[in-house]
Design a protein around this motif. Structure first.
Motif, PDB file in Angstrom:
ATOM      1  N   GLU A  73      38.672 -41.915 103.606  1.00 13.44           N
ATOM      2  CA  GLU A  73      39.319 -41.399 102.394  1.00 13.44           C
ATOM      3  C   GLU A  73      39.260 -39.865 102.362  1.00 13.44           C
ATOM      4  N   LEU A  74      38.125 -39.306 102.729  1.00 15.37           N
ATOM      5  CA  LEU A  74      37.974 -37.854 102.767  1.00 15.37           C
ATOM      6  C   LEU A  74      38.873 -37.244 103.839  1.00 15.37           C
ATOM      7  N   TYR A 126      37.847 -31.761  97.614  1.00 14.52           N
ATOM      8  CA  TYR A 126      37.800 -33.201  97.339  1.00 14.52           C
ATOM      9  C   TYR A 126      36.688 -33.516  96.333  1.00 14.52           C
ATOM     10  N   PHE A 127      35.528 -32.914  96.536  1.00 17.85           N
ATOM     11  CA  PHE A 127      34.405 -33.118  95.625  1.00 17.85           C
ATOM     12  C   PHE A 127      34.773 -32.649  94.211  1.00 17.85           C
ATOM     13  N   TYR A 129      37.748 -32.355  92.946  1.00 18.18           N
ATOM     14  CA  TYR A 129      38.764 -33.274  92.438  1.00 18.18           C
ATOM     15  C   TYR A 129      38.116 -34.541  91.895  1.00 18.18           C
ATOM     16  N   LYS A 130      37.186 -35.117  92.632  1.00 18.79           N
ATOM     17  CA  LYS A 130      36.502 -36.332  92.188  1.00 18.79           C
ATOM     18  C   LYS A 130      35.692 -36.068  90.917  1.00 18.79           C
ATOM     19  N   GLN A 131      35.043 -34.918  90.829  1.00 21.76           N
ATOM     20  CA  GLN A 131      34.290 -34.549  89.625  1.00 21.76           C
ATOM     21  C   GLN A 131      35.238 -34.437  88.427  1.00 21.76           C
ATOM     22  N   ARG A 133      38.146 -35.888  88.002  1.00 21.76           N
ATOM     23  CA  ARG A 133      38.609 -37.222  87.640  1.00 21.76           C
ATOM     24  C   ARG A 133      37.549 -38.001  86.870  1.00 21.76           C
ATOM     25  N   ALA A 134      36.299 -37.877  87.320  1.00 24.29           N
ATOM     26  CA  ALA A 134      35.197 -38.594  86.642  1.00 24.29           C
ATOM     27  C   ALA A 134      35.050 -38.073  85.205  1.00 24.29           C
TER      28      ALA A 134
END
Length: 140
Positions: A73-74, A126-127, A129-131, A133-134
């Protein structure tokens, strides 16, 4: 495949840096277009479709079993960023903006080189972006 062996990731990054270095130094935008095809194939069909990985695979077979891996995914996220930069590069060339075309290509080359040297800019994005989204999901 959920994980991609690091030697395959490095083979792709090395191919990117090599092709872009040649393309920029010799001012060969068609090499950037060829790199776009290689990276887009990997993005659409997975790592097995990436020419750099296909070439390196026979040379790396003995290292794969004991190598570390990265999340597919990464890598897909990073590959998407790379295809994006190459797309902007090619669009710049199409509009006659050669300097911008080489700058976009150089940005991708710099990101790939920094990843080879140990710092993954795409991973940081990516990190973040994930943060984001969370945090967004927790507000709802």
């Amino acid at each position: 495949m959920k994980e991609i062996p690091i030697p395959y990731v490095r083979a792709n990054q090395t191919g990117i840096v090599t092709v872009l270095l040649i393309a920029i130094v010799l001012q060969l935008p068609w090499l950037i277009a060829a790199l776009w095809v290689i990276q887009a194939a990997g993005l659409l069909f997975g790592p097995k479709a990436n020419l750099f990985i296909r070439i390196a695979r026979p040379l790396l077979t003995r290292y794969i079993a004991s190598s570390q891996t990265e999340a597919a995914e990464l890598q897909r996220f990073n590959n998407s960023l790379g295809v994006g930069f190459l797309t902007f590069s090619l669009l710049s060339f199409a509009f006659g903006w050669s300097i911008a075309g080489y700058i976009f290509a150089g940005m991708m080359g710099a990101a790939a080189l920094s990843a080879i040297l140990g710092y993954c800019i795409g991973c940081t994005l990516y990190f973040q972006y994930k943060q984001f989204r969370a945090r967004s999901l927790n507000r709802d």
